[in-house]
Design a protein around this motif. Sequence first.
Motif, PDB file in Angstrom:
ATOM      1  N   ASP A  38       0.796  -1.241  -0.224  1.00  0.00           N
ATOM      2  CA  ASP A  38       0.015   0.105  -0.050  1.00  0.00           C
ATOM      3  C   ASP A  38       0.727   1.366   0.022  1.00  0.00           C
ATOM      4  N   LEU A  39       2.013   1.277   0.955  1.00  0.00           N
ATOM      5  CA  LEU A  39       2.746   2.341   0.998  1.00  0.00           C
ATOM      6  C   LEU A  39       3.480   2.566  -0.242  1.00  0.00           C
ATOM      7  N   VAL A  40       4.211   1.619  -0.881  1.00  0.00           N
ATOM      8  CA  VAL A  40       4.754   1.838  -2.030  1.00  0.00           C
ATOM      9  C   VAL A  40       4.196   2.448  -3.088  1.00  0.00           C
ATOM     10  N   CYS A  41       3.039   1.876  -3.450  1.00  0.00           N
ATOM     11  CA  CYS A  41       1.965   2.553  -4.533  1.00  0.00           C
ATOM     12  C   CYS A  41       1.703   3.715  -4.408  1.00  0.00           C
ATOM     13  N   ASP A  42       1.308   4.428  -3.126  1.00  0.00           N
ATOM     14  CA  ASP A  42       0.990   5.767  -2.617  1.00  0.00           C
ATOM     15  C   ASP A  42       2.302   6.716  -3.099  1.00  0.00           C
ATOM     16  N   LEU A  43       3.458   6.007  -2.627  1.00  0.00           N
ATOM     17  CA  LEU A  43       4.844   6.723  -2.674  1.00  0.00           C
ATOM     18  C   LEU A  43       5.235   6.796  -4.066  1.00  0.00           C
ATOM     19  N   SER A  44       4.906   5.974  -4.989  1.00  0.00           N
ATOM     20  CA  SER A  44       5.223   5.810  -6.275  1.00  0.00           C
ATOM     21  C   SER A  44       4.518   7.290  -7.052  1.00  0.00           C
ATOM     22  N   THR A  45       3.514   7.712  -6.520  1.00  0.00           N
ATOM     23  CA  THR A  45       2.669   8.828  -7.122  1.00  0.00           C
ATOM     24  C   THR A  45       3.501  10.036  -7.028  1.00  0.00           C
ATOM     25  N   CYS A  46       4.426  10.042  -6.036  1.00  0.00           N
ATOM     26  CA  CYS A  46       5.057  11.392  -5.580  1.00  0.00           C
ATOM     27  C   CYS A  46       6.277  11.676  -6.832  1.00  0.00           C
ATOM     28  N   PHE A  47       6.425  10.572  -7.487  1.00  0.00           N
ATOM     29  CA  PHE A  47       7.752  10.790  -8.386  1.00  0.00           C
ATOM     30  C   PHE A  47       7.420  10.491  -9.757  1.00  0.00           C
ATOM     31  N   LEU A  48       6.123  10.160 -10.198  1.00  0.00           N
ATOM     32  CA  LEU A  48       5.588   9.929 -11.511  1.00  0.00           C
ATOM     33  C   LEU A  48       4.629  11.230 -11.794  1.00  0.00           C
ATOM     34  N   GLY A  49       4.399  11.286 -13.368  1.00  0.00           N
ATOM     35  CA  GLY A  49       3.594  12.199 -13.880  1.00  0.00           C
ATOM     36  C   GLY A  49       4.262  13.359 -14.621  1.00  0.00           C
ATOM     37  N   GLY A  50       3.619  14.250 -15.179  1.00  0.00           N
ATOM     38  CA  GLY A  50       4.175  15.404 -15.995  1.00  0.00           C
ATOM     39  C   GLY A  50       4.211  14.776 -17.419  1.00  0.00           C
ATOM     40  N   GLY A  74      -3.649   4.760 -10.131  1.00  0.00           N
ATOM     41  CA  GLY A  74      -3.875   6.138 -10.646  1.00  0.00           C
ATOM     42  C   GLY A  74      -3.479   6.429 -11.846  1.00  0.00           C
ATOM     43  N   PRO A  75      -3.624   7.643 -12.514  1.00  0.00           N
ATOM     44  CA  PRO A  75      -3.480   7.980 -13.868  1.00  0.00           C
ATOM     45  C   PRO A  75      -1.838   8.077 -14.076  1.00  0.00           C
ATOM     46  N   ALA A  76      -1.326   8.685 -13.291  1.00  0.00           N
ATOM     47  CA  ALA A  76       0.152   8.718 -13.562  1.00  0.00           C
ATOM     48  C   ALA A  76       0.981   7.421 -13.468  1.00  0.00           C
ATOM     49  N   ASN A  77       0.580   6.432 -12.896  1.00  0.00           N
ATOM     50  CA  ASN A  77       1.040   5.238 -12.852  1.00  0.00           C
ATOM     51  C   ASN A  77       0.563   4.506 -14.104  1.00  0.00           C
ATOM     52  N   ALA A  78      -0.647   4.543 -14.355  1.00  0.00           N
ATOM     53  CA  ALA A  78      -1.148   4.029 -15.536  1.00  0.00           C
ATOM     54  C   ALA A  78      -0.374   4.488 -16.731  1.00  0.00           C
ATOM     55  N   ALA A  79      -0.032   5.571 -16.746  1.00  0.00           N
ATOM     56  CA  ALA A  79       0.823   6.276 -18.044  1.00  0.00           C
ATOM     57  C   ALA A  79       2.334   5.938 -18.079  1.00  0.00           C
ATOM     58  N   THR A  80       2.689   5.279 -17.041  1.00  0.00           N
ATOM     59  CA  THR A  80       4.206   4.842 -16.702  1.00  0.00           C
ATOM     60  C   THR A  80       4.375   3.631 -17.135  1.00  0.00           C
ATOM     61  N   HIS A  81       5.544   3.420 -17.960  1.00  0.00           N
ATOM     62  CA  HIS A  81       6.099   2.042 -18.442  1.00  0.00           C
ATOM     63  C   HIS A  81       6.809   1.406 -17.273  1.00  0.00           C
ATOM     64  N   TRP A  82       6.166   0.030 -16.927  1.00  0.00           N
ATOM     65  CA  TRP A  82       6.755  -0.620 -15.699  1.00  0.00           C
ATOM     66  C   TRP A  82       7.356  -1.781 -16.144  1.00  0.00           C
ATOM     67  N   ILE A  83       8.720  -2.067 -15.753  1.00  0.00           N
ATOM     68  CA  ILE A  83       9.465  -3.298 -16.073  1.00  0.00           C
ATOM     69  C   ILE A  83       9.681  -3.964 -14.795  1.00  0.00           C
ATOM     70  N   GLY A  84       9.235  -5.357 -15.004  1.00  0.00           N
ATOM     71  CA  GLY A  84       9.508  -6.246 -13.863  1.00  0.00           C
ATOM     72  C   GLY A  84      10.476  -7.033 -14.155  1.00  0.00           C
TER      73      GLY A  84
END
Length: 236
Positions: A38-50, A74-84
Amino acid sequence: MTSLPITSPGSWVFSGDVPAVFVDHARHSVPLYDAGHDLVCDLSTCFLGGDQPRVGYELGSATGQLLRRLAGHGPANAATHWIGVDREAAMVEAAREHCAGLGNVEVVAGDLTEIAFQPCDFVVAYLTMHFLPPGQRRQVLRRICQALRPGGAFFMFDKVLAPGAQLEDLITTLHYRFKRNAGLSPEEILDKKESLLGVLRPVSTDDNLTVFEEAGFTSYGTILKYLAFEGFIAIK
Protein backbone atom coordinates in the motif's frame (compact mmCIF):
# COMPACT_ATOMS: atom_id res chain seq x y z
CA MET A 1 -1.83 -22.34 4.07
CA THR A 2 0.39 -24.33 1.71
CA SER A 3 3.96 -24.88 2.93
CA LEU A 4 6.99 -24.07 0.84
CA PRO A 5 9.11 -26.98 -0.45
CA ILE A 6 12.14 -26.72 1.88
CA THR A 7 14.67 -29.52 1.99
CA SER A 8 18.02 -28.69 3.60
CA PRO A 9 20.18 -25.89 5.06
CA GLY A 10 21.06 -23.21 2.50
CA SER A 11 18.63 -24.70 -0.03
CA TRP A 12 16.27 -21.75 -0.41
CA VAL A 13 15.33 -20.99 -4.04
CA PHE A 14 12.48 -19.18 -5.81
CA SER A 15 12.10 -21.72 -8.60
CA GLY A 16 10.10 -24.93 -8.93
CA ASP A 17 6.78 -24.92 -7.07
CA VAL A 18 7.54 -21.77 -5.03
CA PRO A 19 5.59 -19.28 -7.23
CA ALA A 20 2.31 -21.12 -6.53
CA VAL A 21 2.56 -20.55 -2.76
CA PHE A 22 4.90 -17.55 -2.56
CA VAL A 23 2.42 -14.78 -1.77
CA ASP A 24 0.51 -16.79 0.82
CA HIS A 25 3.75 -17.77 2.55
CA ALA A 26 5.07 -14.20 2.51
CA ARG A 27 1.91 -12.93 4.20
CA HIS A 28 2.42 -15.47 6.99
CA SER A 29 6.13 -14.69 7.34
CA VAL A 30 6.67 -10.97 6.77
CA PRO A 31 5.05 -8.33 8.99
CA LEU A 32 3.51 -5.45 7.02
CA TYR A 33 3.78 -7.38 3.74
CA ASP A 34 0.54 -5.93 2.32
CA ALA A 35 0.82 -2.63 4.18
CA GLY A 36 4.19 -2.14 2.54
CA HIS A 37 2.58 -2.67 -0.87
CA ASP A 38 0.00 0.00 0.00
CA LEU A 39 2.75 2.42 1.00
CA VAL A 40 4.96 1.91 -2.03
CA CYS A 41 2.01 2.39 -4.39
CA ASP A 42 1.12 5.70 -2.77
CA LEU A 43 4.79 6.67 -2.64
CA SER A 44 5.25 6.03 -6.34
CA THR A 45 2.73 8.73 -7.26
CA CYS A 46 5.03 11.34 -5.72
CA PHE A 47 7.68 10.67 -8.37
CA LEU A 48 5.64 10.05 -11.52
CA GLY A 49 3.57 12.29 -13.73
CA GLY A 50 4.17 15.30 -15.94
CA ASP A 51 4.54 15.50 -19.71
CA GLN A 52 7.72 13.42 -19.96
CA PRO A 53 7.29 9.65 -20.47
CA ARG A 54 8.03 7.85 -17.20
CA VAL A 55 9.65 4.50 -16.47
CA GLY A 56 9.39 2.44 -13.29
CA TYR A 57 11.05 -0.81 -12.23
CA GLU A 58 10.27 -3.55 -9.80
CA LEU A 59 13.41 -5.58 -9.13
CA GLY A 60 12.65 -9.12 -8.06
CA SER A 61 9.06 -8.88 -9.25
CA ALA A 62 8.24 -12.48 -8.22
CA THR A 63 4.63 -13.31 -9.15
CA GLY A 64 3.80 -9.71 -10.13
CA GLN A 65 1.42 -8.87 -7.28
CA LEU A 66 3.03 -5.52 -6.49
CA LEU A 67 3.89 -4.82 -10.12
CA ARG A 68 0.25 -5.05 -11.17
CA ARG A 69 -0.82 -2.75 -8.36
CA LEU A 70 1.86 -0.19 -9.21
CA ALA A 71 0.88 -0.19 -12.88
CA GLY A 72 -2.72 0.73 -12.16
CA HIS A 73 -2.40 2.99 -9.12
CA GLY A 74 -3.85 6.19 -10.58
CA PRO A 75 -3.48 7.99 -13.92
CA ALA A 76 0.23 8.81 -13.60
CA ASN A 77 1.12 5.21 -12.81
CA ALA A 78 -1.08 3.94 -15.64
CA ALA A 79 0.82 6.24 -18.02
CA THR A 80 4.19 4.92 -16.79
CA HIS A 81 6.02 2.05 -18.46
CA TRP A 82 6.68 -0.56 -15.76
CA ILE A 83 9.43 -3.16 -16.07
CA GLY A 84 9.42 -6.15 -13.76
CA VAL A 85 12.70 -8.03 -13.47
CA ASP A 86 13.25 -11.52 -12.06
CA ARG A 87 15.90 -14.14 -12.72
CA GLU A 88 13.67 -17.16 -12.07
CA ALA A 89 11.81 -18.40 -15.14
CA ALA A 90 8.86 -19.68 -13.10
CA MET A 91 8.44 -16.29 -11.43
CA VAL A 92 8.67 -14.46 -14.76
CA GLU A 93 5.96 -16.69 -16.19
CA ALA A 94 3.74 -16.18 -13.13
CA ALA A 95 4.20 -12.40 -13.24
CA ARG A 96 3.42 -12.25 -16.96
CA GLU A 97 0.25 -14.22 -16.37
CA HIS A 98 -0.78 -12.05 -13.42
CA CYS A 99 -0.13 -8.83 -15.36
CA ALA A 100 -1.70 -10.04 -18.61
CA GLY A 101 -3.79 -7.38 -20.30
CA LEU A 102 -1.80 -4.45 -18.91
CA GLY A 103 -0.25 -2.63 -21.83
CA ASN A 104 2.12 -0.62 -19.63
CA VAL A 105 3.81 -3.65 -18.02
CA GLU A 106 6.80 -5.60 -19.29
CA VAL A 107 8.23 -8.55 -17.35
CA VAL A 108 11.76 -9.61 -18.25
CA ALA A 109 14.07 -12.40 -17.15
CA GLY A 110 17.31 -10.92 -15.86
CA ASP A 111 19.90 -10.78 -13.11
CA LEU A 112 20.00 -7.53 -11.13
CA THR A 113 23.78 -7.60 -11.18
CA GLU A 114 23.87 -7.66 -14.98
CA ILE A 115 20.84 -5.89 -16.49
CA ALA A 116 21.21 -2.51 -18.17
CA PHE A 117 18.78 -0.05 -16.60
CA GLN A 118 16.88 2.42 -18.77
CA PRO A 119 16.65 6.02 -17.59
CA CYS A 120 13.88 5.80 -15.01
CA ASP A 121 11.94 7.64 -12.33
CA PHE A 122 10.97 5.11 -9.65
CA VAL A 123 12.53 1.79 -8.68
CA VAL A 124 11.23 -0.75 -6.15
CA ALA A 125 13.10 -3.67 -4.61
CA TYR A 126 10.70 -5.45 -2.26
CA LEU A 127 12.38 -8.21 -0.23
CA THR A 128 15.04 -8.49 -2.92
CA MET A 129 18.29 -6.69 -2.09
CA HIS A 130 18.98 -8.68 1.07
CA PHE A 131 19.67 -11.73 -1.09
CA LEU A 132 22.67 -10.01 -2.70
CA PRO A 133 26.15 -10.12 -1.13
CA PRO A 134 27.14 -6.67 0.19
CA GLY A 135 29.62 -6.03 -2.62
CA GLN A 136 27.07 -6.76 -5.35
CA ARG A 137 24.46 -4.73 -3.48
CA ARG A 138 26.72 -1.68 -3.61
CA GLN A 139 27.23 -2.09 -7.34
CA VAL A 140 23.52 -2.51 -8.06
CA LEU A 141 22.56 0.51 -5.95
CA ARG A 142 25.16 2.62 -7.71
CA ARG A 143 23.76 1.60 -11.09
CA ILE A 144 20.18 2.28 -9.95
CA CYS A 145 21.16 5.77 -8.81
CA GLN A 146 22.91 6.43 -12.11
CA ALA A 147 19.82 5.32 -14.06
CA LEU A 148 17.36 7.42 -12.07
CA ARG A 149 16.58 10.84 -13.42
CA PRO A 150 17.23 13.75 -11.04
CA GLY A 151 14.45 13.73 -8.45
CA GLY A 152 13.73 10.05 -9.00
CA ALA A 153 13.52 7.61 -6.10
CA PHE A 154 14.36 4.09 -5.01
CA PHE A 155 12.27 2.19 -2.45
CA MET A 156 13.77 -0.83 -0.70
CA PHE A 157 12.00 -3.13 1.76
CA ASP A 158 14.41 -5.58 3.38
CA LYS A 159 15.16 -7.58 6.47
CA VAL A 160 17.82 -5.82 8.55
CA LEU A 161 20.11 -6.70 11.42
CA ALA A 162 19.58 -5.09 14.82
CA PRO A 163 22.32 -2.94 16.40
CA GLY A 164 23.55 -5.45 18.94
CA ALA A 165 23.20 -9.12 19.86
CA GLN A 166 20.64 -8.64 22.64
CA LEU A 167 18.27 -6.62 20.48
CA GLU A 168 18.76 -9.01 17.57
CA ASP A 169 17.77 -11.94 19.80
CA LEU A 170 14.69 -10.09 21.07
CA ILE A 171 13.53 -9.10 17.59
CA THR A 172 14.09 -12.63 16.29
CA THR A 173 11.99 -14.04 19.13
CA LEU A 174 9.14 -11.64 18.38
CA HIS A 175 9.35 -12.42 14.67
CA TYR A 176 9.07 -16.16 15.37
CA ARG A 177 6.02 -15.46 17.52
CA PHE A 178 4.52 -13.47 14.63
CA LYS A 179 5.02 -16.44 12.32
CA ARG A 180 3.59 -18.88 14.84
CA ASN A 181 0.53 -16.69 15.42
CA ALA A 182 0.10 -16.46 11.63
CA GLY A 183 -0.20 -20.23 11.44
CA LEU A 184 3.31 -21.53 10.77
CA SER A 185 4.42 -24.51 12.81
CA PRO A 186 7.68 -24.50 14.81
CA GLU A 187 9.08 -27.03 12.34
CA GLU A 188 8.23 -24.80 9.37
CA ILE A 189 9.82 -21.80 11.08
CA LEU A 190 13.04 -23.69 11.80
CA ASP A 191 13.17 -25.27 8.34
CA LYS A 192 12.79 -21.85 6.72
CA LYS A 193 15.57 -20.38 8.89
CA GLU A 194 17.94 -23.21 7.97
CA SER A 195 17.08 -22.99 4.28
CA LEU A 196 18.09 -19.31 4.26
CA LEU A 197 21.53 -19.89 5.82
CA GLY A 198 24.09 -18.33 3.50
CA VAL A 199 21.33 -17.22 1.12
CA LEU A 200 19.76 -14.30 2.99
CA ARG A 201 22.39 -11.63 3.72
CA PRO A 202 20.82 -8.79 5.73
CA VAL A 203 22.86 -5.84 6.95
CA SER A 204 22.12 -3.17 9.55
CA THR A 205 20.14 0.02 9.07
CA ASP A 206 23.33 2.08 9.34
CA ASP A 207 25.05 -0.08 6.73
CA ASN A 208 22.14 0.43 4.32
CA LEU A 209 22.17 4.18 4.82
CA THR A 210 25.93 4.28 4.23
CA VAL A 211 25.53 2.40 0.95
CA PHE A 212 22.82 4.82 -0.20
CA GLU A 213 25.21 7.71 0.38
CA GLU A 214 28.06 5.94 -1.38
CA ALA A 215 25.78 5.20 -4.35
CA GLY A 216 25.11 8.91 -4.85
CA PHE A 217 21.64 9.42 -3.39
CA THR A 218 21.16 12.90 -1.93
CA SER A 219 18.33 12.14 0.52
CA TYR A 220 17.52 8.83 2.18
CA GLY A 221 15.95 7.38 5.30
CA THR A 222 13.48 4.94 6.84
CA ILE A 223 9.76 5.33 6.15
CA LEU A 224 8.49 1.94 7.34
CA LYS A 225 9.70 -0.42 10.06
CA TYR A 226 8.39 -3.37 12.06
CA LEU A 227 10.72 -5.71 13.94
CA ALA A 228 13.48 -6.75 11.52
CA PHE A 229 11.78 -5.45 8.38
CA GLU A 230 12.49 -1.94 7.18
CA GLY A 231 11.42 0.18 4.24
CA PHE A 232 13.85 2.80 2.95
CA ILE A 233 13.41 5.66 0.52
CA ALA A 234 16.43 7.05 -1.34
CA ILE A 235 16.05 10.08 -3.62
CA LYS A 236 18.49 11.19 -6.30
